[in-house]
Scaffold this motif. Structure first.
Motif, PDB file in Angstrom:
ATOM      1  N   LEU A   1      29.641 -18.349  53.880  1.00 54.42           N
ATOM      2  CA  LEU A   1      31.142 -17.868  53.259  1.00 54.42           C
ATOM      3  C   LEU A   1      31.151 -16.381  53.702  1.00 54.42           C
ATOM      4  O   LEU A   1      32.165 -15.889  54.243  1.00 54.42           O
ATOM      5  CB  LEU A   1      31.504 -17.924  51.885  1.00 54.42           C
ATOM      6  N   LEU A   2      29.886 -15.670  53.494  1.00 54.64           N
ATOM      7  CA  LEU A   2      30.345 -14.284  54.113  1.00 54.64           C
ATOM      8  C   LEU A   2      30.209 -14.089  55.496  1.00 54.64           C
ATOM      9  O   LEU A   2      31.127 -13.314  56.117  1.00 54.64           O
ATOM     10  CB  LEU A   2      28.639 -13.499  53.646  1.00 54.64           C
ATOM     11  N   VAL A   3      29.682 -15.094  56.409  1.00 53.45           N
ATOM     12  CA  VAL A   3      29.892 -15.515  57.778  1.00 53.45           C
ATOM     13  C   VAL A   3      31.095 -15.384  58.099  1.00 53.45           C
ATOM     14  O   VAL A   3      32.046 -14.835  59.141  1.00 53.45           O
ATOM     15  CB  VAL A   3      28.803 -16.085  58.560  1.00 53.45           C
ATOM     16  N   PHE A   4      31.895 -16.457  57.583  1.00 53.26           N
ATOM     17  CA  PHE A   4      33.439 -16.691  57.781  1.00 53.26           C
ATOM     18  C   PHE A   4      34.064 -15.385  57.440  1.00 53.26           C
ATOM     19  O   PHE A   4      34.932 -15.205  58.400  1.00 53.26           O
ATOM     20  CB  PHE A   4      33.732 -17.668  56.563  1.00 53.26           C
ATOM     21  N   MET A   5      33.966 -14.743  56.262  1.00 54.95           N
ATOM     22  CA  MET A   5      34.748 -13.519  56.248  1.00 54.95           C
ATOM     23  C   MET A   5      34.790 -12.547  57.405  1.00 54.95           C
ATOM     24  O   MET A   5      35.707 -11.957  57.697  1.00 54.95           O
ATOM     25  CB  MET A   5      34.623 -12.917  54.847  1.00 54.95           C
ATOM     26  N   GLY A   6      33.388 -12.340  57.930  1.00 60.09           N
ATOM     27  CA  GLY A   6      33.313 -11.430  58.962  1.00 60.09           C
ATOM     28  C   GLY A   6      33.597 -11.769  60.379  1.00 60.09           C
ATOM     29  O   GLY A   6      34.461 -11.067  60.972  1.00 60.09           O
TER      30      GLY A   6
END
Length: 457
Positions: A161-166
Protein backbone atom coordinates in the motif's frame (compact mmCIF):
# COMPACT_ATOMS: atom_id res chain seq x y z
CA UNK A 1 -13.48 -42.68 25.89
CA UNK A 2 -10.95 -39.86 25.43
CA UNK A 3 -12.11 -36.57 26.95
CA UNK A 4 -12.78 -33.81 24.41
CA UNK A 5 -10.24 -30.98 24.70
CA UNK A 6 -11.75 -27.48 24.76
CA UNK A 7 -8.82 -25.36 25.94
CA UNK A 8 -6.80 -23.26 23.48
CA UNK A 9 -3.02 -22.97 23.92
CA UNK A 10 -1.31 -19.54 24.41
CA UNK A 11 1.41 -19.14 21.74
CA UNK A 12 1.02 -15.60 20.29
CA UNK A 13 3.16 -12.53 21.01
CA UNK A 14 2.68 -8.81 20.30
CA UNK A 15 3.84 -8.94 16.67
CA UNK A 16 1.58 -11.91 15.94
CA UNK A 17 -1.39 -10.06 17.47
CA UNK A 18 -0.58 -6.87 15.51
CA UNK A 19 -0.42 -9.00 12.38
CA UNK A 20 -3.82 -10.50 13.18
CA UNK A 21 -5.42 -7.12 14.06
CA UNK A 22 -4.13 -5.34 10.94
CA UNK A 23 -4.33 -8.39 8.70
CA UNK A 24 -8.00 -8.95 9.55
CA UNK A 25 -8.77 -5.50 8.22
CA UNK A 26 -6.25 -4.65 5.53
CA UNK A 27 -8.24 -6.05 2.62
CA UNK A 28 -10.59 -3.13 3.29
CA UNK A 29 -7.87 -0.85 1.93
CA UNK A 30 -7.67 -2.88 -1.28
CA UNK A 31 -11.35 -3.07 -2.25
CA UNK A 32 -14.89 -2.53 -1.01
CA UNK A 33 -14.49 1.10 0.03
CA UNK A 34 -14.83 2.38 -3.55
CA UNK A 35 -18.50 1.40 -3.50
CA UNK A 36 -18.80 4.35 -1.12
CA UNK A 37 -17.70 6.71 -3.89
CA UNK A 38 -20.64 5.56 -5.99
CA UNK A 39 -22.93 6.41 -3.09
CA UNK A 40 -21.48 9.61 -1.64
CA UNK A 41 -18.90 10.94 -4.10
CA UNK A 42 -15.26 11.39 -3.13
CA UNK A 43 -15.73 14.43 -0.87
CA UNK A 44 -18.85 13.03 0.76
CA UNK A 45 -17.18 9.68 1.35
CA UNK A 46 -14.12 11.41 2.83
CA UNK A 47 -16.41 12.89 5.49
CA UNK A 48 -17.97 9.46 6.08
CA UNK A 49 -14.54 7.84 6.39
CA UNK A 50 -13.27 10.44 8.87
CA UNK A 51 -16.39 10.00 11.03
CA UNK A 52 -16.03 6.23 10.99
CA UNK A 53 -12.28 6.48 11.71
CA UNK A 54 -13.10 8.55 14.79
CA UNK A 55 -15.61 5.92 15.90
CA UNK A 56 -13.13 3.08 15.48
CA UNK A 57 -10.32 4.92 17.25
CA UNK A 58 -12.54 5.60 20.27
CA UNK A 59 -13.92 2.07 20.08
CA UNK A 60 -10.53 0.32 20.05
CA UNK A 61 -9.18 2.36 22.97
CA UNK A 62 -12.31 1.32 24.91
CA UNK A 63 -12.58 -2.26 23.63
CA UNK A 64 -9.00 -2.97 24.71
CA UNK A 65 -10.09 -2.60 28.33
CA UNK A 66 -12.56 -5.45 27.86
CA UNK A 67 -10.12 -7.65 25.96
CA UNK A 68 -7.39 -7.42 28.59
CA UNK A 69 -9.78 -7.80 31.54
CA UNK A 70 -11.58 -10.81 29.98
CA UNK A 71 -9.14 -12.59 27.60
CA UNK A 72 -11.62 -15.05 26.09
CA UNK A 73 -11.92 -16.66 22.64
CA UNK A 74 -15.52 -15.48 22.47
CA UNK A 75 -14.48 -11.82 22.55
CA UNK A 76 -17.64 -9.64 22.55
CA UNK A 77 -19.80 -12.68 23.36
CA UNK A 78 -17.86 -13.18 26.61
CA UNK A 79 -18.00 -9.49 27.61
CA UNK A 80 -21.74 -9.17 26.96
CA UNK A 81 -22.57 -12.43 28.71
CA UNK A 82 -20.63 -11.37 31.77
CA UNK A 83 -22.31 -7.95 31.75
CA UNK A 84 -25.88 -8.84 30.74
CA UNK A 85 -26.26 -12.59 31.22
CA UNK A 86 -27.08 -15.30 28.70
CA UNK A 87 -29.33 -13.23 26.43
CA UNK A 88 -26.80 -10.42 26.25
CA UNK A 89 -24.17 -12.96 25.28
CA UNK A 90 -26.50 -14.36 22.63
CA UNK A 91 -27.04 -10.97 20.94
CA UNK A 92 -23.33 -10.13 20.83
CA UNK A 93 -22.29 -13.66 19.91
CA UNK A 94 -24.65 -14.11 16.96
CA UNK A 95 -23.96 -10.56 15.71
CA UNK A 96 -20.21 -11.22 15.79
CA UNK A 97 -20.70 -14.54 14.02
CA UNK A 98 -22.69 -12.83 11.24
CA UNK A 99 -19.93 -10.24 10.83
CA UNK A 100 -17.17 -12.83 10.57
CA UNK A 101 -19.04 -15.37 8.43
CA UNK A 102 -20.35 -12.89 5.82
CA UNK A 103 -17.15 -10.89 5.38
CA UNK A 104 -15.01 -13.75 3.92
CA UNK A 105 -17.18 -14.40 0.82
CA UNK A 106 -16.79 -10.74 -0.17
CA UNK A 107 -13.02 -10.96 0.26
CA UNK A 108 -12.86 -14.29 -1.58
CA UNK A 109 -14.69 -12.73 -4.53
CA UNK A 110 -12.17 -9.88 -4.55
CA UNK A 111 -9.33 -12.44 -4.58
CA UNK A 112 -11.02 -13.97 -7.63
CA UNK A 113 -11.31 -10.52 -9.27
CA UNK A 114 -7.60 -9.77 -8.70
CA UNK A 115 -6.59 -13.14 -10.16
CA UNK A 116 -8.93 -12.53 -13.09
CA UNK A 117 -6.88 -9.42 -13.96
CA UNK A 118 -3.90 -11.71 -14.62
CA UNK A 119 -5.85 -14.72 -15.89
CA UNK A 120 -8.98 -13.50 -17.72
CA UNK A 121 -10.08 -17.05 -18.47
CA UNK A 122 -10.24 -17.91 -14.74
CA UNK A 123 -13.75 -17.89 -13.21
CA UNK A 124 -13.51 -15.62 -10.13
CA UNK A 125 -15.94 -17.88 -8.25
CA UNK A 126 -13.73 -20.94 -8.69
CA UNK A 127 -10.73 -18.94 -7.51
CA UNK A 128 -12.73 -17.76 -4.49
CA UNK A 129 -13.64 -21.32 -3.51
CA UNK A 130 -10.03 -22.39 -4.00
CA UNK A 131 -9.00 -19.66 -1.54
CA UNK A 132 -11.44 -21.07 1.03
CA UNK A 133 -10.01 -24.58 0.68
CA UNK A 134 -6.38 -23.44 0.98
CA UNK A 135 -6.81 -21.16 3.97
CA UNK A 136 -9.22 -23.32 5.90
CA UNK A 137 -6.55 -26.01 5.60
CA UNK A 138 -3.83 -23.67 6.85
CA UNK A 139 -5.94 -22.67 9.87
CA UNK A 140 -6.62 -26.31 10.68
CA UNK A 141 -2.86 -27.04 10.83
CA UNK A 142 -2.29 -24.85 13.90
CA UNK A 143 -2.63 -21.31 15.23
CA UNK A 144 1.12 -20.67 15.49
CA UNK A 145 1.64 -21.53 11.80
CA UNK A 146 -1.48 -19.57 10.86
CA UNK A 147 -0.45 -16.49 12.88
CA UNK A 148 3.10 -16.48 11.51
CA UNK A 149 1.74 -16.67 7.97
CA UNK A 150 -0.69 -13.86 8.84
CA UNK A 151 2.15 -11.66 10.08
CA UNK A 152 4.25 -12.18 6.93
CA UNK A 153 1.44 -11.44 4.46
CA UNK A 154 0.28 -8.45 6.53
CA UNK A 155 3.74 -6.85 6.46
CA UNK A 156 3.88 -7.40 2.69
CA UNK A 157 0.37 -5.96 2.26
CA UNK A 158 1.23 -2.82 4.27
CA UNK A 159 4.42 -2.35 2.27
CA UNK A 160 2.49 -2.71 -0.99
CA UNK A 161 0.00 0.00 0.00
CA UNK A 162 2.90 2.35 0.73
CA UNK A 163 4.40 1.47 -2.68
CA UNK A 164 1.03 2.12 -4.34
CA UNK A 165 0.81 5.60 -2.84
CA UNK A 166 4.37 6.36 -3.93
CA UNK A 167 3.93 5.10 -7.51
CA UNK A 168 0.67 6.99 -8.20
CA UNK A 169 1.82 10.19 -6.46
CA UNK A 170 3.20 11.76 -9.69
CA UNK A 171 -0.24 11.42 -11.28
CA UNK A 172 -2.14 12.76 -8.28
CA UNK A 173 -4.21 15.92 -8.50
CA UNK A 174 -6.60 17.08 -5.81
CA UNK A 175 -8.77 18.67 -8.48
CA UNK A 176 -9.35 15.18 -9.90
CA UNK A 177 -10.31 13.94 -6.44
CA UNK A 178 -12.72 16.83 -5.82
CA UNK A 179 -14.34 16.94 -9.29
CA UNK A 180 -18.01 15.86 -8.99
CA UNK A 181 -17.13 15.00 -5.40
CA UNK A 182 -20.63 15.27 -3.91
CA UNK A 183 -23.54 12.87 -4.38
CA UNK A 184 -26.34 14.10 -6.63
CA UNK A 185 -24.91 17.51 -7.48
CA UNK A 186 -21.61 19.32 -7.88
CA UNK A 187 -22.08 21.15 -4.57
CA UNK A 188 -22.99 20.24 -1.03
CA UNK A 189 -26.74 19.60 -0.69
CA UNK A 190 -29.36 17.45 1.03
CA UNK A 191 -28.52 14.70 -1.48
CA UNK A 192 -24.89 14.92 -0.35
CA UNK A 193 -25.92 14.49 3.29
CA UNK A 194 -27.99 11.44 2.38
CA UNK A 195 -25.03 10.03 0.43
CA UNK A 196 -22.69 10.54 3.39
CA UNK A 197 -24.89 8.39 5.63
CA UNK A 198 -25.74 5.85 2.93
CA UNK A 199 -22.00 5.22 2.42
CA UNK A 200 -21.40 4.21 6.06
CA UNK A 201 -21.09 0.44 5.37
CA UNK A 202 -18.25 1.03 2.92
CA UNK A 203 -16.35 3.32 5.30
CA UNK A 204 -16.74 0.73 8.04
CA UNK A 205 -15.25 -1.81 5.62
CA UNK A 206 -11.97 0.13 5.95
CA UNK A 207 -11.74 -1.06 9.58
CA UNK A 208 -14.16 -3.97 9.86
CA UNK A 209 -12.97 -6.92 11.99
CA UNK A 210 -10.03 -5.31 13.81
CA UNK A 211 -11.78 -6.42 16.99
CA UNK A 212 -11.30 -10.02 15.83
CA UNK A 213 -7.87 -10.06 17.47
CA UNK A 214 -9.81 -10.34 20.75
CA UNK A 215 -10.81 -13.84 19.69
CA UNK A 216 -7.15 -14.84 19.80
CA UNK A 217 -6.86 -13.56 23.39
CA UNK A 218 -6.88 -17.06 24.90
CA UNK A 219 -3.97 -17.91 22.61
CA UNK A 220 -1.98 -14.75 23.51
CA UNK A 221 1.06 -14.85 25.74
CA UNK A 222 0.70 -12.23 28.50
CA UNK A 223 -2.54 -10.77 26.99
CA UNK A 224 -2.68 -7.89 29.47
CA UNK A 225 0.52 -6.49 27.97
CA UNK A 226 0.56 -7.71 24.37
CA UNK A 227 -3.06 -6.94 23.38
CA UNK A 228 -3.01 -3.17 24.15
CA UNK A 229 0.22 -2.76 22.18
CA UNK A 230 -1.20 -4.68 19.22
CA UNK A 231 -4.53 -2.83 19.18
CA UNK A 232 -3.19 0.71 19.57
CA UNK A 233 -0.47 0.29 16.94
CA UNK A 234 -2.96 -1.55 14.71
CA UNK A 235 -5.63 1.17 14.63
CA UNK A 236 -3.05 3.89 13.98
CA UNK A 237 -1.61 1.86 11.09
CA UNK A 238 -5.04 1.34 9.55
CA UNK A 239 -6.29 4.93 9.83
CA UNK A 240 -3.17 6.20 8.04
CA UNK A 241 -3.42 3.61 5.27
CA UNK A 242 -7.17 4.00 4.74
CA UNK A 243 -7.18 7.76 4.31
CA UNK A 244 -3.94 7.76 2.30
CA UNK A 245 -4.97 5.07 -0.17
CA UNK A 246 -8.43 6.53 -0.73
CA UNK A 247 -7.18 10.05 -1.43
CA UNK A 248 -4.32 8.96 -3.66
CA UNK A 249 -6.50 6.58 -5.72
CA UNK A 250 -9.16 9.24 -6.20
CA UNK A 251 -6.78 11.84 -7.54
CA UNK A 252 -5.21 10.00 -10.48
CA UNK A 253 -8.04 10.40 -12.98
CA UNK A 254 -11.79 10.03 -13.19
CA UNK A 255 -12.63 8.41 -9.86
CA UNK A 256 -16.07 7.36 -11.15
CA UNK A 257 -14.35 4.62 -13.18
CA UNK A 258 -13.07 3.12 -9.90
CA UNK A 259 -16.36 3.12 -7.99
CA UNK A 260 -18.39 -0.08 -7.73
CA UNK A 261 -15.56 -2.41 -8.78
CA UNK A 262 -13.59 -5.02 -6.82
CA UNK A 263 -10.09 -4.00 -7.94
CA UNK A 264 -9.83 -0.18 -7.65
CA UNK A 265 -6.09 -0.06 -6.86
CA UNK A 266 -4.87 -1.93 -9.97
CA UNK A 267 -7.18 0.21 -12.11
CA UNK A 268 -5.93 3.42 -10.45
CA UNK A 269 -2.31 2.39 -10.98
CA UNK A 270 -3.07 1.46 -14.61
CA UNK A 271 -4.11 5.08 -15.21
CA UNK A 272 -0.66 6.26 -14.09
CA UNK A 273 1.83 3.61 -15.27
CA UNK A 274 -0.06 1.80 -18.02
CA UNK A 275 -1.48 -1.68 -18.28
CA UNK A 276 1.80 -3.48 -19.04
CA UNK A 277 4.02 -1.82 -16.44
CA UNK A 278 5.93 -4.04 -14.00
CA UNK A 279 4.51 -1.88 -11.23
CA UNK A 280 1.04 -2.89 -12.37
CA UNK A 281 1.81 -6.61 -12.26
CA UNK A 282 3.50 -6.24 -8.88
CA UNK A 283 0.43 -4.53 -7.43
CA UNK A 284 -1.86 -7.31 -8.58
CA UNK A 285 0.32 -10.08 -7.19
CA UNK A 286 1.42 -8.44 -3.96
CA UNK A 287 -2.03 -6.87 -3.60
CA UNK A 288 -3.33 -10.38 -3.22
CA UNK A 289 -1.43 -10.54 0.06
CA UNK A 290 -3.71 -7.86 1.50
CA UNK A 291 -6.80 -9.82 0.55
CA UNK A 292 -5.27 -13.08 1.74
CA UNK A 293 -4.25 -11.53 5.09
CA UNK A 294 -7.84 -10.50 5.86
CA UNK A 295 -9.40 -13.62 4.44
CA UNK A 296 -7.09 -15.91 6.38
CA UNK A 297 -7.39 -13.85 9.58
CA UNK A 298 -11.18 -13.72 9.50
CA UNK A 299 -11.32 -17.50 9.09
CA UNK A 300 -9.33 -17.65 12.33
CA UNK A 301 -11.79 -15.18 13.87
CA UNK A 302 -15.05 -16.88 12.86
CA UNK A 303 -13.74 -20.29 13.91
CA UNK A 304 -12.99 -19.00 17.43
CA UNK A 305 -16.46 -17.47 17.64
CA UNK A 306 -18.11 -20.73 16.58
CA UNK A 307 -15.85 -22.52 19.07
CA UNK A 308 -16.65 -20.20 21.99
CA UNK A 309 -20.41 -20.25 21.38
CA UNK A 310 -20.42 -24.05 21.06
CA UNK A 311 -18.27 -24.53 24.16
CA UNK A 312 -20.72 -22.39 26.15
CA UNK A 313 -23.75 -24.33 24.84
CA UNK A 314 -25.11 -21.72 22.40
CA UNK A 315 -24.34 -23.87 19.34
CA UNK A 316 -24.00 -27.65 18.87
CA UNK A 317 -21.23 -28.93 21.14
CA UNK A 318 -19.43 -30.70 18.29
CA UNK A 319 -18.28 -27.32 16.92
CA UNK A 320 -16.09 -26.92 20.03
CA UNK A 321 -14.07 -30.05 19.31
CA UNK A 322 -10.32 -29.53 18.80
CA UNK A 323 -8.13 -31.67 16.56
CA UNK A 324 -4.61 -32.93 17.28
CA UNK A 325 -3.23 -29.55 16.19
CA UNK A 326 -5.35 -27.90 18.93
CA UNK A 327 -7.48 -25.99 16.42
CA UNK A 328 -11.31 -26.02 16.14
CA UNK A 329 -11.43 -27.76 12.76
CA UNK A 330 -15.20 -28.29 12.69
CA UNK A 331 -15.80 -24.61 13.40
CA UNK A 332 -13.41 -23.69 10.58
CA UNK A 333 -15.27 -25.93 8.13
CA UNK A 334 -18.73 -24.72 9.25
CA UNK A 335 -17.99 -21.11 8.28
CA UNK A 336 -16.52 -22.29 5.00
CA UNK A 337 -19.73 -24.06 4.03
CA UNK A 338 -21.71 -20.84 4.51
CA UNK A 339 -19.15 -18.78 2.60
CA UNK A 340 -18.93 -21.12 -0.39
CA UNK A 341 -22.73 -21.25 -0.61
CA UNK A 342 -22.79 -17.43 -0.67
CA UNK A 343 -20.20 -17.32 -3.48
CA UNK A 344 -22.24 -19.61 -5.71
CA UNK A 345 -25.38 -17.58 -5.04
CA UNK A 346 -23.80 -14.69 -6.97
CA UNK A 347 -26.16 -13.82 -9.79
CA UNK A 348 -29.00 -15.83 -8.29
CA UNK A 349 -29.84 -13.37 -5.53
CA UNK A 350 -30.46 -9.65 -5.98
CA UNK A 351 -30.64 -7.55 -2.81
CA UNK A 352 -31.66 -3.92 -3.35
CA UNK A 353 -29.84 -3.92 -6.70
CA UNK A 354 -26.49 -4.59 -4.97
CA UNK A 355 -23.70 -6.80 -6.22
CA UNK A 356 -22.95 -9.86 -4.10
CA UNK A 357 -19.83 -8.16 -2.74
CA UNK A 358 -21.73 -5.04 -1.64
CA UNK A 359 -24.51 -7.13 -0.08
CA UNK A 360 -22.06 -9.31 1.86
CA UNK A 361 -20.21 -6.21 3.08
CA UNK A 362 -23.48 -4.65 4.23
CA UNK A 363 -24.58 -7.80 6.07
CA UNK A 364 -21.20 -8.08 7.80
CA UNK A 365 -21.41 -4.42 8.84
CA UNK A 366 -24.84 -4.95 10.42
CA UNK A 367 -23.31 -7.64 12.61
CA UNK A 368 -20.32 -5.47 13.45
CA UNK A 369 -22.35 -2.41 14.47
CA UNK A 370 -24.64 -4.40 16.77
CA UNK A 371 -21.58 -6.01 18.33
CA UNK A 372 -19.88 -2.61 18.84
CA UNK A 373 -22.97 -1.28 20.60
CA UNK A 374 -23.17 -4.34 22.86
CA UNK A 375 -19.46 -4.10 23.66
CA UNK A 376 -19.63 -0.44 24.70
CA UNK A 377 -22.76 -1.08 26.77
CA UNK A 378 -20.90 -3.97 28.42
CA UNK A 379 -17.97 -1.70 29.23
CA UNK A 380 -20.24 0.78 31.02
CA UNK A 381 -22.15 -1.95 32.87
CA UNK A 382 -19.05 -3.84 34.02
CA UNK A 383 -17.54 -0.60 35.32
CA UNK A 384 -20.70 -0.25 37.43
CA UNK A 385 -21.32 -3.82 38.65
CA UNK A 386 -17.71 -5.04 38.83
CA UNK A 387 -15.61 -2.06 39.93
CA UNK A 388 -12.93 -4.38 41.31
CA UNK A 389 -12.45 -6.39 38.11
CA UNK A 390 -8.74 -6.36 37.29
CA UNK A 391 -8.23 -3.88 34.45
CA UNK A 392 -4.59 -3.71 33.37
CA UNK A 393 -5.64 -1.28 30.60
CA UNK A 394 -8.37 1.29 31.18
CA UNK A 395 -10.17 3.20 28.45
CA UNK A 396 -8.57 6.67 28.30
CA UNK A 397 -10.94 9.58 28.75
CA UNK A 398 -13.64 7.38 30.32
CA UNK A 399 -16.60 7.88 30.07
CA UNK A 400 -16.28 10.36 27.15
CA UNK A 401 -14.25 8.21 24.72
CA UNK A 402 -16.45 5.07 24.96
CA UNK A 403 -19.55 7.31 24.86
CA UNK A 404 -18.35 8.80 21.55
CA UNK A 405 -17.83 5.27 20.19
CA UNK A 406 -21.29 4.22 21.36
CA UNK A 407 -23.00 7.35 20.03
CA UNK A 408 -21.41 7.10 16.59
CA UNK A 409 -22.21 3.36 16.43
CA UNK A 410 -25.88 4.13 17.13
CA UNK A 411 -25.87 6.76 14.37
CA UNK A 412 -24.35 4.21 12.00
CA UNK A 413 -26.98 1.59 12.92
CA UNK A 414 -29.88 4.00 12.28
CA UNK A 415 -28.39 4.98 8.92
CA UNK A 416 -27.80 1.33 8.03
CA UNK A 417 -31.42 0.43 8.72
CA UNK A 418 -32.73 3.47 6.84
CA UNK A 419 -30.72 2.85 3.67
CA UNK A 420 -30.57 -0.98 3.75
CA UNK A 421 -33.98 -2.09 5.03
CA UNK A 422 -34.11 -5.41 3.18
CA UNK A 423 -30.67 -6.60 4.31
CA UNK A 424 -31.55 -5.33 7.79
CA UNK A 425 -34.61 -7.57 7.81
CA UNK A 426 -32.52 -10.57 6.72
CA UNK A 427 -30.04 -9.77 9.50
CA UNK A 428 -32.91 -9.60 12.00
CA UNK A 429 -34.21 -12.94 10.68
CA UNK A 430 -30.84 -14.62 11.30
CA UNK A 431 -30.69 -13.12 14.80
CA UNK A 432 -34.24 -14.39 15.46
CA UNK A 433 -33.31 -17.89 14.30
CA UNK A 434 -30.42 -17.82 16.77
CA UNK A 435 -32.82 -16.81 19.54
CA UNK A 436 -35.23 -19.63 18.70
CA UNK A 437 -32.38 -22.16 18.84
CA UNK A 438 -31.32 -20.60 22.16
CA UNK A 439 -34.81 -21.07 23.62
CA UNK A 440 -34.83 -24.80 22.88
CA UNK A 441 -31.31 -25.63 24.03
CA UNK A 442 -31.07 -24.55 27.66
CA UNK A 443 -29.85 -28.04 28.55
CA UNK A 444 -26.75 -27.52 26.38
CA UNK A 445 -25.74 -24.49 28.45
CA UNK A 446 -26.52 -26.27 31.70
CA UNK A 447 -24.13 -29.08 30.72
CA UNK A 448 -21.41 -26.81 29.31
CA UNK A 449 -18.03 -26.61 31.09
CA UNK A 450 -17.87 -23.99 33.83
CA UNK A 451 -16.13 -20.86 32.52
CA UNK A 452 -15.16 -18.35 35.19
CA UNK A 453 -14.61 -15.57 32.63
CA UNK A 454 -18.29 -15.70 31.62
CA UNK A 455 -19.59 -15.26 35.17
CA UNK A 456 -19.59 -12.23 37.38
CA UNK A 457 -17.14 -12.47 40.26
Amino acid sequence: MRKMTTQLKPTLGTLHLWGIAVGLVISGEYFGWSYGWGTAGTLGFLITALMVAAMYTCFIFSFTELTTAIPHAGGPFAYSRRAFGEKGGLIAGIATLIEFVFAPPAIAMAIGAYLNVQFPELDPRHAAVGAYLVFMGLNILGVSIAATFELVVTVLAVAELLVFMGVVAPGFSFSNFALNGWAGENSFSSASIAGIFAAIPFAIWFFLAIEGAAMAAEEAKDPKRTIPRAYVSGILTLVFLAIGVMIMAGGVGDWRELSNINDPLPQAMKAVVGEHSNWMHMLVWIGLFGLVASFHGIILGYSRQFFALARAGYLPRGLAKLNRFQTPHRAILAGGVVGIAAIYSDGLVNLQGMSLTAAMITMAVFGAIVMYIMSMLSLFRLRKIEPHLERSFKAPGYPVVPAIALGLALVCLVAMVWFNALIGLIFLGIMSAGYIYFQFTAHHRANAPVDALLSQA
